[in-house]
Structures are given as structure tokens and as C-alpha cells.
Scaffold this active site. Structure first.
Site, short mmCIF file in Angstrom:
data_model
loop_
_atom_site.label_atom_id
_atom_site.label_comp_id
_atom_site.label_asym_id
_atom_site.label_seq_id
_atom_site.Cartn_x
_atom_site.Cartn_y
_atom_site.Cartn_z
N ARG A 1 0.84 -1.20 0.00
CA ARG A 1 0.00 0.00 0.00
C ARG A 1 0.88 1.25 0.00
O ARG A 1 1.51 1.55 1.01
CB ARG A 1 -0.90 0.02 1.23
CG ARG A 1 -1.92 -1.11 1.27
CD ARG A 1 -2.83 -0.92 2.48
NE ARG A 1 -3.84 -1.97 2.54
CZ ARG A 1 -4.84 -1.99 3.41
NH1 ARG A 1 -4.95 -1.01 4.32
NH2 ARG A 1 -5.72 -2.96 3.41
N ASP B 1 1.05 5.32 0.02
CA ASP B 1 0.17 6.37 0.51
C ASP B 1 -0.16 7.38 -0.58
O ASP B 1 0.46 7.40 -1.65
CB ASP B 1 0.82 7.10 1.68
CG ASP B 1 1.07 6.20 2.87
OD1 ASP B 1 0.31 5.22 3.03
OD2 ASP B 1 2.03 6.46 3.63
N TYR C 1 12.69 1.39 -1.20
CA TYR C 1 12.11 2.71 -1.36
C TYR C 1 13.23 3.74 -1.43
O TYR C 1 14.24 3.61 -0.74
CB TYR C 1 11.19 3.06 -0.18
CG TYR C 1 9.81 2.46 -0.25
CD1 TYR C 1 8.79 3.10 -0.95
CD2 TYR C 1 9.52 1.27 0.38
CE1 TYR C 1 7.51 2.57 -1.01
CE2 TYR C 1 8.25 0.71 0.33
CZ TYR C 1 7.25 1.38 -0.36
OH TYR C 1 5.99 0.84 -0.43
N ARG D 1 9.06 6.95 5.40
CA ARG D 1 8.99 8.40 5.56
C ARG D 1 9.39 8.83 6.97
O ARG D 1 10.00 9.89 7.16
CB ARG D 1 7.58 8.89 5.23
CG ARG D 1 7.25 8.80 3.74
CD ARG D 1 5.76 8.88 3.46
NE ARG D 1 5.17 10.11 3.97
CZ ARG D 1 3.85 10.32 4.06
NH1 ARG D 1 3.01 9.36 3.69
NH2 ARG D 1 3.39 11.46 4.50
#
Length: 255
Positions: free
Chosen positions: A52, A54, A112, A199
Site C-alpha cells: 500500500r 500512501d 524505497y 517516511r
């Protein structure tokens, strides 16, 4: 009716989407892709994604699988489906997968990348695609801190409460920080990520750069499992899913 399991490698610019996951009242990447595939295949298609992302997060490489009775050959699917998709989502390749293949469960590890430009003035042509950070970055301090993320740890201190998970323990394979032109890239690879983990890790390293946290504080910070002791969750603009690893033919698609 023979149902085939198809795996897709897609990419998307996520600025206009409320994340990956299908939602009733928001435009999402999965919802847009499902609508296009359903139209192409002539039956309702439900897609399963590798994770998922964001709202506002991007993917250079993302894996999807879905079941279909359509006779369109896998090697022709990218050309067929892209005519039904908006320009900010693209199917790059497709393969037949084993019936048991699941884009999320079968994923071995993910990378990421968070992209930052240290500048007080933003570039409108990079709006929503990087994080404009109005301070000079202490890359050496950030690298020293990031080294403590590597390994198997409980990452509860760098995740937001949002989705339930059996455990907050994850294994980080690497955390690299590199200057590429005017952009600083924070690349983290793990066997899985908690909600907002990438993040929050980036935000914690920015706190290190600002001197609010010492690099040597990272082990005790992680051990505390206290979200308030870490840095903020930085904006989604600069976050990209950049690499994925799978076995078999799906894995070859991501080499």
C-alpha cells in the site's frame, strides 16, 4: 473457463491519487487500474498489489497480479491496457505467474527511495516529485545514523499507527544515502515496511542532520519503540518505490 494469473510490472506518478488501495470515494491507483483491466478483459477484475503506497507516493517499479479468463497474450497486454490508462500510470511488462503467486506475499524484499533537494526556493517542474528542504544537509551524520537502521530490529518507533500488523520487527538490508546532482537520495531496502516507516526513517535522519538527534542515539531510539522520540513523517512527494525482488519469471521482469 480457464483463469490465468497475470503479473504486471507497472509504474505511476502518484500525485493525483489517494494512494494505491481501492477506496469508495477517492481516486486511487488500484481503482483506476481495475477499471481499465475490467474494460479490456470484458469481466470484473480485482488487482492485488505488492504493498500500500500512501497518497502522493510514486512507484518506478510496482508489481500487480490478477486473475483473468481473457485470451490476450501476456506479451501483448502492456500495449493493450495502456490505451485504457491515464498518462501517469503505465504497464511496462506482463508475464504468466504460478497460480499461487501473490504480488504482496511472494515479494522477497523492496527498496524505497526518498528524494530531497536542499533548497529554499522550489522548482515548479519538480513539484510533487521531490521534497524541497530549506536547510543544508549533514550527509555524514545522516549516513552514520542510517547505519543503525540496518539489521533486524523492532521499528515501532518509526511507524505511524494506521494498519494492524502481527509484528513491528523488520529486517533492513541496506540504507544508502547518495548525492545525485542536486538531489539527495535516501535508499532503504527491507523485507517489508510498516505504515509510513520509510517516511519516518527519512524524517528521523533529517532531525539528525539538524542536530536534534545524535547518530549514536539511534539504537536507544529504536529500542524505546516510542514514535514521539523519532523524527517526523516527511511529506509523500519525495517517496518512490524503486526496486522489487521475486523468484522465477516475475523476478526476471524486475531485473
Amino acid at each position: 473457463m480457464v483463469m490465468k494469473n497475470i503479473a504486471l510490472r507497472i509504474s505511476y506518478e502518484g500525485s493525483k491519487y489517494h494512494g494505491w488501495q481501492v477506496q469508495k470515494s477517492e481516486v486511487t491507483v488500484a481503482g483506476t487500474l481495475e477499471a481499465a483491466l475490467s474494460q479490456l478483459c470484458g469481466h470484473t477484475v480485482k488487482v492485488n498489489g505488492c504493498g500500500r503506497t500512501d497518497a502522493g507516493v510514486h512507484a518506478e517499479k510496482y508489481c500487480v497480479n490478477y486473475k483473468t479468463s481473457s485470451a490476450i497474450p501476456a506479451d501483448r497486454l502492456p500495449y493493450a491496457i495502456n490505451t485504457y490508462l491515464p498518462s501517469d500510470i503505465a504497464v511496462q511488462s506482463a508475464v504468466y505467474a504460478e497460480d499461487s503467486f501473490d504480488a504482496n506475499i511472494s515479494c522477497i524484499k523492496k527498496e524505497y527511495t526518498y528524494r530531497i533537494i536542499s533548497a529554499r526556493l522550489h522548482d515548479p517542474f519538480l513539484s510533487n516529485r521531490v521534497y524541497f528542504y530549506p536547510h543544508e544537509l549533514d550527509l555524514e551524520a545522516m549516513r552514520a545514523a542510517a547505519a543503525h537502521f540496518v539489521g533486524t530490529h523492532d521499528f515501532a518507533a518509526v511507524r505511524s499507527v494506521g494498519t494492524e500488523t502481527k509484528t513491528t520487527v523488520r529486517t533492513v538490508h541496506w540504507y544508502e544515502i547518495e548525492q545525485v546532482g542536486q538531489t539527495v537520495e535516501l535508499r532503504v531496502c527491507a523485507n517489508g515496511f510498516l505504515y509510513n516507516m520509510a517516511r519516518a526513517m527519512a524524517g528521523t535522519l533529517l532531525y539528525v542532520s539538524e542536530g536534534k538527534i545524535s547518530p549514536d542515539d539511534l539504537p536507544s531510539l529504536l529500542a524505546s519503540k516510542d514514535r514521539s522520540s523519532a523524527g517526523p513523517t516527511v511529506p509523500p512527494d519525495g517517496l518512490y518505490l524503486t526496486r522489487l525482488w521475486y523468484d522465477g519469471d516475475v523476478g526476471k521482469m524486475f531485473e
